[in-house]
Motif scaffolding. Structure first.
Motif, PDB file in Angstrom:
ATOM      1  N   VAL A 123      -2.583   6.136  16.373  1.00 56.33           N
ATOM      2  CA  VAL A 123      -3.958   5.773  16.688  1.00 56.33           C
ATOM      3  C   VAL A 123      -4.340   6.502  17.965  1.00 56.33           C
ATOM      4  O   VAL A 123      -3.632   6.402  18.973  1.00 56.33           O
ATOM      5  CB  VAL A 123      -4.112   4.252  16.891  1.00 56.33           C
ATOM      6  CG1 VAL A 123      -5.548   3.906  17.278  1.00 56.33           C
ATOM      7  CG2 VAL A 123      -3.694   3.502  15.642  1.00 56.33           C
ATOM      8  N   CYS A 124      -5.438   7.231  17.929  1.00 58.74           N
ATOM      9  CA  CYS A 124      -5.891   7.951  19.123  1.00 58.74           C
ATOM     10  C   CYS A 124      -6.744   7.047  20.008  1.00 58.74           C
ATOM     11  O   CYS A 124      -7.350   6.073  19.542  1.00 58.74           O
ATOM     12  CB  CYS A 124      -6.697   9.181  18.727  1.00 58.74           C
ATOM     13  SG  CYS A 124      -5.698  10.522  18.050  1.00 58.74           S
ATOM     14  N   LYS A 125      -6.796   7.374  21.270  1.00 56.53           N
ATOM     15  CA  LYS A 125      -7.674   6.656  22.189  1.00 56.53           C
ATOM     16  C   LYS A 125      -9.128   6.875  21.785  1.00 56.53           C
ATOM     17  O   LYS A 125      -9.475   7.886  21.175  1.00 56.53           O
ATOM     18  CB  LYS A 125      -7.458   7.163  23.626  1.00 56.53           C
ATOM     19  CG  LYS A 125      -6.083   6.910  24.193  1.00 56.53           C
ATOM     20  CD  LYS A 125      -5.952   7.547  25.561  1.00 56.53           C
ATOM     21  CE  LYS A 125      -4.540   7.421  26.104  1.00 56.53           C
ATOM     22  NZ  LYS A 125      -4.364   8.156  27.379  1.00 56.53           N
ATOM     23  N   ASP A 126      -9.949   5.936  22.145  1.00 54.11           N
ATOM     24  CA  ASP A 126     -11.373   6.070  21.865  1.00 54.11           C
ATOM     25  C   ASP A 126     -11.944   7.284  22.595  1.00 54.11           C
ATOM     26  O   ASP A 126     -11.581   7.556  23.747  1.00 54.11           O
ATOM     27  CB  ASP A 126     -12.126   4.812  22.307  1.00 54.11           C
ATOM     28  CG  ASP A 126     -11.853   3.627  21.392  1.00 54.11           C
ATOM     29  OD1 ASP A 126     -11.124   3.806  20.393  1.00 54.11           O
ATOM     30  OD2 ASP A 126     -12.358   2.537  21.676  1.00 54.11           O
ATOM     31  N   GLY A 127     -12.816   8.013  21.931  1.00 52.02           N
ATOM     32  CA  GLY A 127     -13.496   9.131  22.565  1.00 52.02           C
ATOM     33  C   GLY A 127     -12.723  10.435  22.558  1.00 52.02           C
ATOM     34  O   GLY A 127     -13.185  11.425  23.137  1.00 52.02           O
ATOM     35  N   PHE A 140      -3.045  10.095  11.019  1.00 49.97           N
ATOM     36  CA  PHE A 140      -3.996   9.528  11.975  1.00 49.97           C
ATOM     37  C   PHE A 140      -4.770   8.386  11.310  1.00 49.97           C
ATOM     38  O   PHE A 140      -5.369   8.566  10.241  1.00 49.97           O
ATOM     39  CB  PHE A 140      -4.962  10.604  12.464  1.00 49.97           C
ATOM     40  CG  PHE A 140      -4.297  11.689  13.263  1.00 49.97           C
ATOM     41  CD1 PHE A 140      -4.260  11.619  14.649  1.00 49.97           C
ATOM     42  CD2 PHE A 140      -3.704  12.774  12.622  1.00 49.97           C
ATOM     43  CE1 PHE A 140      -3.643  12.615  15.385  1.00 49.97           C
ATOM     44  CE2 PHE A 140      -3.082  13.773  13.353  1.00 49.97           C
ATOM     45  CZ  PHE A 140      -3.042  13.688  14.740  1.00 49.97           C
ATOM     46  N   VAL A 141      -4.748   7.226  11.952  1.00 52.50           N
ATOM     47  CA  VAL A 141      -5.454   6.055  11.431  1.00 52.50           C
ATOM     48  C   VAL A 141      -6.263   5.419  12.553  1.00 52.50           C
ATOM     49  O   VAL A 141      -6.055   5.705  13.736  1.00 52.50           O
ATOM     50  CB  VAL A 141      -4.470   5.018  10.836  1.00 52.50           C
ATOM     51  CG1 VAL A 141      -3.703   5.617   9.671  1.00 52.50           C
ATOM     52  CG2 VAL A 141      -3.506   4.499  11.903  1.00 52.50           C
ATOM     53  N   LYS A 142      -7.177   4.524  12.187  1.00 54.68           N
ATOM     54  CA  LYS A 142      -8.017   3.857  13.180  1.00 54.68           C
ATOM     55  C   LYS A 142      -7.299   2.688  13.837  1.00 54.68           C
ATOM     56  O   LYS A 142      -7.495   2.391  15.018  1.00 54.68           O
ATOM     57  CB  LYS A 142      -9.308   3.367  12.537  1.00 54.68           C
ATOM     58  CG  LYS A 142     -10.214   4.489  12.068  1.00 54.68           C
ATOM     59  CD  LYS A 142     -11.486   3.923  11.440  1.00 54.68           C
ATOM     60  CE  LYS A 142     -12.402   5.042  10.971  1.00 54.68           C
ATOM     61  NZ  LYS A 142     -13.632   4.491  10.330  1.00 54.68           N
ATOM     62  N   ARG A 143      -6.465   1.995  13.039  1.00 58.10           N
ATOM     63  CA  ARG A 143      -5.746   0.823  13.546  1.00 58.10           C
ATOM     64  C   ARG A 143      -4.398   0.730  12.853  1.00 58.10           C
ATOM     65  O   ARG A 143      -4.223   1.264  11.755  1.00 58.10           O
ATOM     66  CB  ARG A 143      -6.550  -0.463  13.276  1.00 58.10           C
ATOM     67  CG  ARG A 143      -7.903  -0.511  13.940  1.00 58.10           C
ATOM     68  CD  ARG A 143      -8.699  -1.743  13.503  1.00 58.10           C
ATOM     69  NE  ARG A 143      -9.033  -1.700  12.079  1.00 58.10           N
ATOM     70  CZ  ARG A 143      -9.683  -2.655  11.429  1.00 58.10           C
ATOM     71  NH1 ARG A 143     -10.036  -3.766  12.089  1.00 58.10           N
ATOM     72  NH2 ARG A 143      -9.980  -2.538  10.145  1.00 58.10           N
ATOM     73  N   SER A 163      -6.660  -6.118   5.569  1.00 60.90           N
ATOM     74  CA  SER A 163      -7.475  -4.940   5.277  1.00 60.90           C
ATOM     75  C   SER A 163      -7.010  -3.715   6.060  1.00 60.90           C
ATOM     76  O   SER A 163      -7.176  -2.577   5.606  1.00 60.90           O
ATOM     77  CB  SER A 163      -8.950  -5.225   5.574  1.00 60.90           C
ATOM     78  OG  SER A 163      -9.170  -5.407   6.971  1.00 60.90           O
ATOM     79  N   ILE A 164      -6.416  -3.951   7.242  1.00 67.50           N
ATOM     80  CA  ILE A 164      -5.923  -2.826   8.050  1.00 67.50           C
ATOM     81  C   ILE A 164      -4.765  -2.143   7.332  1.00 67.50           C
ATOM     82  O   ILE A 164      -4.669  -0.907   7.306  1.00 67.50           O
ATOM     83  CB  ILE A 164      -5.495  -3.301   9.449  1.00 67.50           C
ATOM     84  CG1 ILE A 164      -6.688  -3.893  10.200  1.00 67.50           C
ATOM     85  CG2 ILE A 164      -4.886  -2.152  10.243  1.00 67.50           C
ATOM     86  CD1 ILE A 164      -6.342  -4.476  11.549  1.00 67.50           C
ATOM     87  N   LEU A 165      -3.881  -2.932   6.731  1.00 61.99           N
ATOM     88  CA  LEU A 165      -2.763  -2.360   5.982  1.00 61.99           C
ATOM     89  C   LEU A 165      -3.286  -1.515   4.825  1.00 61.99           C
ATOM     90  O   LEU A 165      -2.789  -0.407   4.572  1.00 61.99           O
ATOM     91  CB  LEU A 165      -1.853  -3.475   5.465  1.00 61.99           C
ATOM     92  CG  LEU A 165      -0.614  -3.047   4.666  1.00 61.99           C
ATOM     93  CD1 LEU A 165       0.282  -2.150   5.500  1.00 61.99           C
ATOM     94  CD2 LEU A 165       0.153  -4.280   4.181  1.00 61.99           C
TER      95      LEU A 165
END
Length: 650
Positions: free
Chosen positions: A561-565, A596-599, A632-634
């Motif tokens: 997960v990347c940092k925001d921005g 790469f995922v959001k969460r 839902s994250i899974l």
């Protein structure tokens, strides 16, 4: 890295000679260990002071202080009121999700507990009976726990919002006489109605509790079953007061369920006497607290941290405990913890590393901190999962207080290894839980049971007996207790974690034993790889798992997960991570890919579902843990993974 805010700034407290780590390091023989623990008996009030420190009882189990008689609720409440501290604040309730704040003095809390204890007794709950508590983070949850302890009933707190099937499994296992619940719990942007979930669980379960006590919350009507369901407020209006009953030291205080390898949850049992000693002792020597100071454990009463350090330890020790119904971020922002610290003059914050990774992701430069005065904060304690060095270093630099990574389990109830800040603080090393806490004889063994040298990685075990406060058995399943924890290495408790001691005797936890992967015959730690992944400045958090490979057996896959921005090209990040792992571990690591995922999918306590993801990717049979925070994250993560690995099972 050594945290510069720890080294050389501490003075030896007056209690050091009685409680310090060095004293225990000089203890060699078991009888000397027993004398040490007996020296702590006078820390708490006993109705009958124990004369024995450790013994085998008629039930075949070993218990600490077996002939002692006490009451945990009395220790947490009456003792302080009778000592003239009744007007001091016991609980600070802060709920940003309901915009509610309140404070309860020790006297007011005692009055509520007396009434609920009277109510439970009136409904037929007797000493030794079980009560399930299925509630959100509200003061009534603590009142319920302490009321059970007051009459010698055994409480089992089930995390609020658990699915009906999982709740039914727990009802059938501990067979409660009563369930105490609330109409709903509140998440960041939604409410979760508890009563329908409980009704469905009671329909599914073979065991049917006699009664339900419901705490109504505003703006939601619930269906009440006549003759079975009672309103909390109505019962409390007519309740009398119930004095604390005497219980034996070895009598169970609570059952807390944790995941089992068979799919059936394991009911960890906590006793009264050893637990009270451990809680009181740990508040001084580990957390450096003094009575009257404010302790903030950012957890939930459904987890062991909530039991030990929201409820029992702070109240037994005479501190003020913060009960927080919120999240580290988005309630309303990444400054939520800082507000709590400033507003209530918190001395010690205890949370999972996940919380600070979430804060770092949303506020990587720490801008929110500039809005608050957190000068009261002296320590940040992290536990619940491995603290990666990047998160550790970031928190150290941001907060400018000692950041203490300590390690313990639901089964132990308190820290196995920690920097004992109130007794013998040491320089802290990033990635290490420092050294074993007094009373925990920790060893590193190979598969054959041979003790390993410093620097060699193996299975972490604890030489028996376990210290006071640890589980004596599993609820109605001593056979499983022995097979799960004791049979693999006779004479030792198997923690299930792998790690090593460095040349200075510092303990490093590398993660669960099954998080070690085998690449072409080489055993590699995914935890070590996650540390390397985290060195990339664009990464907020990651999970490295081993997936099946026809040639090498397993290869590592990094899900990040990347940092925001962050606007850096993903290919550049993947190249950097792959290069770092190759450089620091070697070509053998063979990183398969970076996804790469959001969460990341996690349990409610913040543990990443590495094993579940691995099985899904490999197409193996799997089960989603009942403790998952958001299913839902899974699904989101696996959708992304399936693009790269079409063989992944649906």
């Amino acid at each position: 890295m050594i945290c510069k805010f720890v080294v050389g700034i501490f003075k030896e407290p007056a209690s050091y000679k009685q409680s310090g780590r060095n004293k225990m390091e000089q203890v060699v023989h078991d009888d000397e260990k027993m004398k040490f623990w007996m020296s702590l008996v006078d820390r708490i009030f006993w109705n009958t002071k124990p004369t024995k420190v450790y013994d085998k009882s008629d039930d075949g189990l070993y218990h600490w202080f077996p002939d002692g008689v006490l009451n945990t609720s009395y220790l947490a409440l009456d003792f302080h009121v009778e000592a003239g501290k009744g007007e001091e604040t016991a609980i600070i309730y802060d709920s940003p999700v309901t915009k509610t704040k309140s404070k309860l003095s020790y006297r007011k809390l005692l009055e509520s507990v007396e009434k609920m204890a009277f109510t439970l007794d009136s409904l037929g709950v007797k000493k030794g009976d079980t009560v399930v508590i299925y509630m959100p983070m509200i003061p009534e949850a603590l009142v319920s726990m302490l009321a059970c302890a007051r009459i010698g009933a055994v409480h089992s707190v089930v995390f609020g919002g658990f699915a009906p099937h999982e709740l039914a499994v727990r009802l059938d296992d501990c067979r409660p006489k009563i369930v105490i619940t609330a109409s709903y719990g509140v998440e960041i942007s939604k409410i979760i109605p508890y009563k329908p979930l409980l009704d469905e669980a009671m329909h599914l379960s073979s065991h049917k509790p006699d009664y339900v006590i419901l705490k109504s919350r505003p703006n939601l009507e619930v269906i009440m079953h006549t003759g079975r369901d009672f309103d909390w407020d109505e019962l409390m209006e007519t309740a009398g007061k119930k004095k604390a009953v005497n219980v034996s030291s070895g009598d169970p205080l609570y059952i807390l369920y944790t995941s089992g390898t068979t799919g059936k949850p394991k009911g960890v049992v906590r006793d009264n006497g050893g637990h009270a000693i451990a809680m009181h002792y740990s508040m001084e020597v580990i957390y450096d607290m003094k009575p009257g100071e404010v302790f903030f454990a950012a957890s939930d009463v459904g987890w062991v941290v909530g039991h030990s350090y929201i409820v029992y330890a702070p109240l037994i020790y005479g501190c003020t405990t913060v009960l927080y119904e919120g999240k580290p971020v988005r309630t309303p922002d990444a400054g939520a913890f800082y507000r709590i610290i400033e507003e209530y003059k918190v001395k010690t914050l205890f949370c999972a590393p996940t919380a600070f990774r979430a804060i770092r992701k949303e506020d990587p430069d720490g801008k929110e901190l500039s809005k608050y005065n957190i000068s009261s904060l002296k320590y940040l304690f992290l536990a619940g999962e491995r603290t990666d060095p990047v998160t550790y270093d970031w928190a150290c630099e941001l907060l400018k207080v000692p950041v203490v990574d300590h390690w313990w389990q639901t089964e132990t109830g308190w820290a196995i290894a920690a920097n004992m800040m109130g007794a013998s603080p040491l320089p802290t090393k990033a990635g290490s839980a420092t050294k074993p806490v007094t009373g925990f004889d920790v060893r590193i063994l190979d598969e054959e049971g041979h003790e390993l040298n410093h620097g060699e990685k193996g299975n972490i075990v604890i030489k028996l007996p376990l210290p006071p406060g640890c589980l004596p058995t599993l609820w109605n399943d001593h056979t499983n207790f022995e097979s799960s924890y004791l049979s693999h290495y006779p004479g030792y408790y198997l923690t299930g974690d792998g790690g090593y001691f460095d040349e200075d005797g510092y303990l490093f936890i590398l993660g669960r034993i099954d998080d070690v992967i085998n690449v072409a015959g080489h055993r590699l730690s995914t935890g070590e790889m996650e540390e390397i992944v985290a060195e990339n400045s664009s990464i907020a958090e990651s999970a490295v798992i081993g997936i099946a490979d026809e040639i090498k057996g397993q290869v590592p896959l990094a899900i990040v997960v990347c940092k925001d921005g962050i606007s850096i090209d993903q290919k550049s990040i993947e190249f950097d991570i792959t290069h770092r792992i190759r450089e620091k571990i070697g070509a053998i690591a063979s990183l398969k890919a970076v996804v790469f995922v959001k969460r990341l999918p996690k349990t409610r306590s913040g543990k990443i579902l590495r094993k579940t993801m691995r099985k899904m990717i490999d197409g193996e049979t799997y089960s989603v843990p009942s403790t998952i925070d958001d299913p839902s994250i899974l699904d989101e993560v696996m959708d992304v993974v399936r693009i790269k690995f079409p063989r992944t099972s649906n």
